[in-house]
Design an enzyme around this catalytic site. Sequence first.
Site, short mmCIF file in Angstrom:
data_model
loop_
_atom_site.label_atom_id
_atom_site.label_comp_id
_atom_site.label_asym_id
_atom_site.label_seq_id
_atom_site.Cartn_x
_atom_site.Cartn_y
_atom_site.Cartn_z
N LYS A 183 -46.04 49.21 -88.33
CA LYS A 183 -45.75 49.49 -89.73
C LYS A 183 -47.07 49.48 -90.48
CE LYS A 183 -44.72 44.62 -90.59
NZ LYS A 183 -43.66 43.65 -90.86
N ASP A 198 -43.61 46.55 -83.58
CA ASP A 198 -43.70 46.23 -85.00
C ASP A 198 -44.78 47.09 -85.67
OD1 ASP A 198 -42.95 44.96 -87.34
OD2 ASP A 198 -44.21 43.20 -86.99
N ASN A 243 -49.44 46.52 -90.37
CA ASN A 243 -50.03 46.15 -89.09
C ASN A 243 -51.01 47.18 -88.57
OD1 ASN A 243 -48.55 43.80 -89.11
ND2 ASN A 243 -46.90 44.62 -87.89
#
Length: 175
Positions: A131, A129, A134
Amino acid sequence: MSADLRPRASESLSLTGGLIGVEGLLDVLVCVFEELSRSAVAGEKPAACFREERDFLVLSNSPWITKLHFAFQGEGHLYLIMDFYAGGDFLTLMSRFGDRLPEDLAQFYLAELALAISSVHELGYIHRDVKPDNVLLDASGHIKLADFGSCLCLGTEGQVSTARALHKQWPSKPN
């Protein structure tokens, strides 16, 4: 049609060979959704993600990964006490430049991101995840990867799964 009558109506339609229209299909979907929301599996899946994230953060001692200080559970909640990163996140930084970072900043952050992702892989995990939201920035402007709730463990044969499913032996935490 009440929720308890819907399964019987759907069953009678399928047994008699009647065609199920749009309303019937919607009834079936609602029943399936209600059944799955009450399922114990529905509550276990998010809990497993949080446990996996906590376990990963405990294992990690990387300068590229958010620092976990404490984890504790309250009434229905898991609390992760982590460092505060005063630089915000990468999405906010990008918005300050109108989504067009100067080339020197782009090179700097791409190099740091490559090192951060590599450190996750060295620990035997895949982030899954990555992105801008994050990727956090510390007060010096260096990145820290966050949100490992969907991370998976890399097995010795290249398969991916949760650490619990692989029965992985945790390596000792680096000093």
